[in-house]
Design an enzyme around this catalytic site. Sequence first.
Site, PDB file in Angstrom:
ATOM      1  N   GLU A  81       0.532  -1.269  -0.094  1.00 63.41           N
ATOM      2  CA  GLU A  81       0.285  -0.081   0.386  1.00 63.41           C
ATOM      3  C   GLU A  81       0.918   1.309   0.184  1.00 63.41           C
ATOM      4  OE1 GLU A  81      -2.318  -0.273   2.995  1.00 63.41           O
ATOM      5  OE2 GLU A  81      -3.531  -2.505   2.628  1.00 63.41           O
ATOM      6  N   LYS A 136     -15.283  -2.561   3.537  1.00 62.94           N
ATOM      7  CA  LYS A 136     -14.883  -3.385   2.215  1.00 62.94           C
ATOM      8  C   LYS A 136     -15.984  -3.944   1.090  1.00 62.94           C
ATOM      9  CE  LYS A 136     -10.533  -4.051   3.770  1.00 62.94           C
ATOM     10  NZ  LYS A 136      -9.764  -4.927   4.750  1.00 62.94           N
ATOM     11  N   ARG A 178      -8.875  -2.483  -0.258  1.00 69.97           N
ATOM     12  CA  ARG A 178      -8.142  -3.901  -1.077  1.00 69.97           C
ATOM     13  C   ARG A 178      -6.734  -3.458  -0.329  1.00 69.97           C
ATOM     14  NH1 ARG A 178     -11.911  -7.616   1.019  1.00 69.97           N
ATOM     15  NH2 ARG A 178     -10.012  -8.296   2.055  1.00 69.97           N
ATOM     16  N   LYS A 200      -9.719   4.609   4.870  1.00 74.01           N
ATOM     17  CA  LYS A 200      -8.282   3.556   4.617  1.00 74.01           C
ATOM     18  C   LYS A 200      -7.914   3.830   2.792  1.00 74.01           C
ATOM     19  CE  LYS A 200      -7.235  -0.302   6.074  1.00 74.01           C
ATOM     20  NZ  LYS A 200      -7.149  -0.996   7.248  1.00 74.01           N
TER      21      LYS A 200
HETATM   22  P1  PGA Z   1      -6.569  -6.929   2.203  1.00 74.13           P
HETATM   23  O1  PGA Z   1      -6.543  -6.340   4.371  1.00 74.13           O
HETATM   24  O2  PGA Z   1      -5.250  -7.685   2.261  1.00 74.13           O
HETATM   25  O3  PGA Z   1      -7.387  -8.238   2.700  1.00 74.13           O
HETATM   26  O4  PGA Z   1      -7.075  -5.548   1.452  1.00 74.13           O
HETATM   27  C1  PGA Z   1      -6.471  -5.113   4.511  1.00 74.13           C
HETATM   28  C2  PGA Z   1      -6.844  -4.619   6.367  1.00 74.13           C
HETATM   29  O5  PGA Z   1      -6.191  -5.818   6.622  1.00 74.13           O
HETATM   30  O6  PGA Z   1      -7.537  -3.405   6.406  1.00 74.13           O
HETATM   31 ZN    ZN Z   2      -7.606  -5.044   8.358  1.00 69.34          ZN
END
Ligand code: PGA
Ligand code: ZN
Length: 431
Positions: A205, A334, A363, A385
């Site tokens: 990220e 999400k 994600r 986020k």
């Molecule tokens: P993810 O997790 O890899 O499942 O997108 C990101 C998170 O835990 O917020």
């Molecule tokens: Zn998380």
Amino acid sequence: MDNAVTAVHARAILDCRGYPTLQVEVACGAVLGTANVPAGRSRGSAEAVELRDGGARYRGYDVRRAVAAVNDEIGPALTGRDASDQRALDAFLRELDGTPDKSRLGANALCGVSLAAARAAASVAGLPLHRYLRPDSRVLPVPLINLVGGGRLTSNDLAFQEFIMMPVGAPTFAEALRMASETHMALREIVVARYGKLSANTGDEGDFATPIVDVHEALALVHEGVAAAGFADQVVYGLDCAATHLWDAATQTYAVSGRGYTTEQLIELYRELVREFDVASIEDPLHEDDFEGFAELSKALPGVQIVGDDLLVTDPARVRRGVEAGAGNALLWKVNQIGTLTEAFEAAEAAFRGGWGVCVSERSGETEDPIIADLVVALNAGQIKTGSPVRGERTAKYNRLLQIEEWLGADAVYPGREFHRPLPVMAAPGA
Ligand code: PGA
Ligand code: ZN
């Protein structure tokens, strides 16, 4: 009817990690709505099922079955239906799939169609998506900027997944983003000077994957970057501990900073971190089934936002259970965890009704599709986020928010320190 679906098409594209994912197009006559489906890596086990092919292609991650589900089954069944009736359309998708976890057609297939249909209907209406979904939407989000990373999204030995700055003292979203960007620049210099050039490598990220083991040190580093950039009094901090992945059921302990913590010891560690730093938000502090532990922790840390991600998986039923149990006070939101826009809106509504906050989230496997920027504004949720302010798949969201803020002009609201204050309950689209 201008809103009638005339064609649906899916193809495989790549996400930011280079893994295949779906791009879906829903046509209403000459108008096309397109959406890309993101993918998680640090996932909750109660999430709706993302269909992957197995086998050799893309090391088992190919999505040809989900693509075929859209092109051969969902598309023909959806043709002629009203794209502007999101609720009916999503209900139809769920019925067509017929399983409780969306494992037959795939939550990735359903999610792509659900989002692309919303975009098509918004285009027919001649409105940007956020305005189409909620005509009175005007709240920009406080960004939760992941600056130092660990867990499954990097290759260091830091237990907690995200160490986050929240620019709550900014007057606008645009200023908040500038603070985030300047802090990222300042932090890079500190990281290189202290840990060496290779340490400025980043995680999925755009967060620094610095070789740190101790969680205090990581939080101190983020604070140092913020202070070096000159924003110490305008920022509070957040954590995503993703504690499900630290939990060992056999020993009933969490592995953090090289040692095992019982639940009580981990709660004590959070108390310490909150005292030492201005930590205002902690996501997944305990493992994904520990509703009681979440409730205990929420009592132990009054005034701190306790967010359920793997715990709640954007599932309206789990959110209601969480609200009843007092298991936290905010939902990480999400869409692809649950699979349809309608259900995701219902989950948000259940959170708002319980007096909880809602933080809209990317994600880790994102694409350049900025749709969550429109969705966070549509929800008036006040928090997003979506990673560091670098890498195209992250900046796509931030840049879309800049655009929306400018469009809204004097109507735009940046909630700042009120990021957690629940806003008026809103109905799901198409209700
Ligand atoms: P993810 O997790 O890899 O499942 O997108 C990101 C998170 O835990 O917020
Ligand atoms: Zn998380």
